[in-house]
Scaffold this motif. Sequence first.
Motif, mmCIF file in Angstrom:
data_model
loop_
_atom_site.group_PDB
_atom_site.id
_atom_site.type_symbol
_atom_site.label_atom_id
_atom_site.label_comp_id
_atom_site.label_asym_id
_atom_site.label_seq_id
_atom_site.Cartn_x
_atom_site.Cartn_y
_atom_site.Cartn_z
ATOM 1 N N GLU A 16 -10.128 12.438 -2.142
ATOM 2 C CA GLU A 16 -9.433 13.666 -1.736
ATOM 3 C C GLU A 16 -9.386 14.741 -2.811
ATOM 4 O OE1 GLU A 16 -5.647 13.095 0.368
ATOM 5 O OE2 GLU A 16 -6.176 10.973 0.519
ATOM 6 N N ARG A 47 -9.145 15.608 3.503
ATOM 7 C CA ARG A 47 -8.583 14.889 4.652
ATOM 8 C C ARG A 47 -7.837 13.693 4.090
ATOM 9 N NH1 ARG A 47 -11.853 12.913 10.043
ATOM 10 N NH2 ARG A 47 -9.974 12.546 11.274
ATOM 11 N N ASP A 48 -6.529 13.705 4.272
ATOM 12 C CA ASP A 48 -5.740 12.620 3.697
ATOM 13 C C ASP A 48 -5.982 11.314 4.449
ATOM 14 O OD1 ASP A 48 -4.018 12.634 5.972
ATOM 15 O OD2 ASP A 48 -2.626 14.019 4.996
ATOM 16 N N THR A 49 -5.410 10.235 3.941
ATOM 17 C CA THR A 49 -5.660 8.915 4.516
ATOM 18 C C THR A 49 -5.130 8.782 5.942
ATOM 19 O OG1 THR A 49 -3.670 8.089 3.425
ATOM 20 C CG2 THR A 49 -5.779 7.731 2.293
ATOM 21 N N GLU A 50 -4.220 9.681 6.327
ATOM 22 C CA GLU A 50 -3.719 9.683 7.706
ATOM 23 C C GLU A 50 -4.585 10.530 8.636
ATOM 24 O OE1 GLU A 50 0.306 10.954 7.241
ATOM 25 O OE2 GLU A 50 0.841 9.189 6.077
ATOM 26 N N GLY A 51 -5.634 11.164 8.066
ATOM 27 C CA GLY A 51 -6.557 11.953 8.882
ATOM 28 C C GLY A 51 -6.206 13.423 8.999
ATOM 29 N N LYS A 52 -5.146 13.875 8.323
ATOM 30 C CA LYS A 52 -4.737 15.272 8.398
ATOM 31 C C LYS A 52 -5.588 16.117 7.444
ATOM 32 C CE LYS A 52 -0.761 18.301 8.114
ATOM 33 N NZ LYS A 52 0.663 18.431 7.857
ATOM 34 N N GLN A 62 -14.364 12.084 6.426
ATOM 35 C CA GLN A 62 -13.534 11.029 7.000
ATOM 36 C C GLN A 62 -12.184 10.988 6.270
ATOM 37 O OE1 GLN A 62 -14.414 9.136 9.737
ATOM 38 N NE2 GLN A 62 -16.055 10.671 9.790
ATOM 39 N N PRO A 63 -11.186 10.295 6.814
ATOM 40 C CA PRO A 63 -9.903 10.173 6.118
ATOM 41 C C PRO A 63 -10.095 9.669 4.683
ATOM 42 C CG PRO A 63 -9.673 9.377 8.352
ATOM 43 C CD PRO A 63 -11.154 9.644 8.139
ATOM 44 N N GLY A 64 -9.376 10.302 3.736
ATOM 45 C CA GLY A 64 -9.454 9.920 2.333
ATOM 46 C C GLY A 64 -10.593 10.585 1.581
#
Length: 164
Positions: free
Chosen positions: A12, A41-46, A112-114
């Motif tokens: 990130e 994109r954080d690990t929660e997908g935001k 992708q997330p992260g």
Amino acid sequence: MADLIAIGYPDETTATEAEREVQRLSRDLIIQPDAVAVVSRDTEGKFHVTTNHHAVAGGATWGMFWGLLFGLLFFVPFFGMALGAGMGALMGKIEKSGIDKNFQKEVRDMLQPGTSALFIVVEKVTPDKAVEAMSKFGGTVLKSSLSKETENALQEALHGQTTA
């Protein structure tokens, strides 16, 4: 002709570090970016978006361009933009902009997330020096060309005027 370059990173934070290097290269006239954006994109997908853009002739709003582009790529509205009556036509112009479907898919798959990505719209670059400076960050590079006609059509749709 301008190029839209996306460089994806497996975490990130690297895109933000790479963006600082782009700003340094810009001061040294190695890269002359029209606009720069970092999407993480954080690990929660935001998604989290930071932009830094230069004024374009006629006062074009790159923030709106990024918002529409990222809305198209990731199917989410950015910068609080509401989809109004004219937005459908504008999104249609971006979809027909010459940013090919394969590039769009690769960007979506890459972020992708992260993870994070650095986006640059650039017309002038000293390739060997830019590659040397940016290689320390690694990453996956994707590129799509935007013809002057495409840039003008997008800016006209956004603002009723073209770039010089």
